[in-house]
Design an enzyme around this catalytic site. Sequence first.
Site, PDB file in Angstrom:
ATOM      1  CG  HIS A  88     -25.212 -35.210  32.550  1.00 59.06           C
ATOM      2  ND1 HIS A  88     -26.700 -35.216  33.433  1.00 59.06           N
ATOM      3  CD2 HIS A  88     -24.294 -36.168  33.247  1.00 59.06           C
ATOM      4  CE1 HIS A  88     -26.068 -35.315  34.555  1.00 59.06           C
ATOM      5  NE2 HIS A  88     -24.671 -36.024  34.477  1.00 59.06           N
ATOM      6  CG  ASP A 118     -29.998 -34.911  32.853  1.00 61.15           C
ATOM      7  OD1 ASP A 118     -29.545 -35.614  31.546  1.00 61.15           O
ATOM      8  OD2 ASP A 118     -29.496 -34.564  33.548  1.00 61.15           O
ATOM      9  CB  SER A 194     -25.750 -38.164  36.904  1.00 60.30           C
ATOM     10  OG  SER A 194     -24.743 -37.168  37.692  1.00 60.30           O
TER      11      SER A 194
END
Length: 341
Positions: A88, A118, A194
């Site tokens: 993402h 992901d 992230s």
Amino acid sequence: MKPTLTIAAGGAQPEDGVSATPSGPADPELLDAYSRAVSGVVERTAPAVVSVEVHHRRSERGTGPRESQGHGSGFVFTPDGFILTNSHVAHGATKTDVAFPDGRRLRAELVGDDPDTDLAVLRVDSALQTVAPLGDSAALRVGQVVIAIGNPLGFQSTVTAGVVSALGRSFRSVSGRLIDNVIQTDAALNPGNSGGPLLDSRGTVVGVNTAVILPAQGICFAVAVNTVKLVVGQLIAFGHVRRARIGVGGQDVSLPRLAVRAHRLIQPSGVLVTTVESASPAARAGVQPGDIIVAFAAQPVHGIDDLHRLLTGDRIGVRATIAVVRKADRLELSITATENA
């Protein structure tokens, strides 16, 4: 009468049945050991953690295409320039730059990404000396100390520490599939973390930080590194993860009790087929809308997530049996899955 202590070879022993408090390390010593463990991991690993800066081109009504910028984290895992981050973060970027803690900025190319887990792999055209070694997430235990390094909100090499709160969690990715064996931790994560590494006290990567539940405090998730190992090889080799497909659309549905008893099923639910793609493996096998899939390759199917787990790359081109309940009958159909485009 007050209890007294008698001194013996083994130390002070109380009389009158009163136990002495055992001596142990002082609190400052314990805290110093914890601090040394965390700071040692950071010193060894932080040079391998990078800031990932991505540019996206978006079309907006009335103003035409506009470019937006985003940030995430990543880490070097091979000396020849391969970097791990989240899908993402990197997916769909028109330009990706990687900033290192020593001030270097390098252009990166997207090698491949997998929205279903992901994960994404980038590569920079440079030899890199410091890498973050991949560990073994199967060896993790609840309560074990873990350390997260990332670049939240653009602040480089931000470190947080906590413990493994739970193992074996499932987390739904942006593609809708469940990511299995997710690590839950209370090491604080913020937007921009992230793609950064989750490390154990030895400095090996046990997970890739992927998400935080914003309304809650201390509920953060990381993709287990053993899942990462399965995915990155395919991303480097093919640019995507090879998965099988049978060409149906469906939804979870409860099975009638009479059908469960009549067909001796071990599960109370299955996948109701709502659509069948023309010329797909399911169409060739004779699957019809309205059928309820209850098994695939001799494995029970409770719902769509079970079917996704079973449709792995090793099922591509391999003949299997799909079991469906059609009205009052249970049918076993031969099917050969193809590769998901």
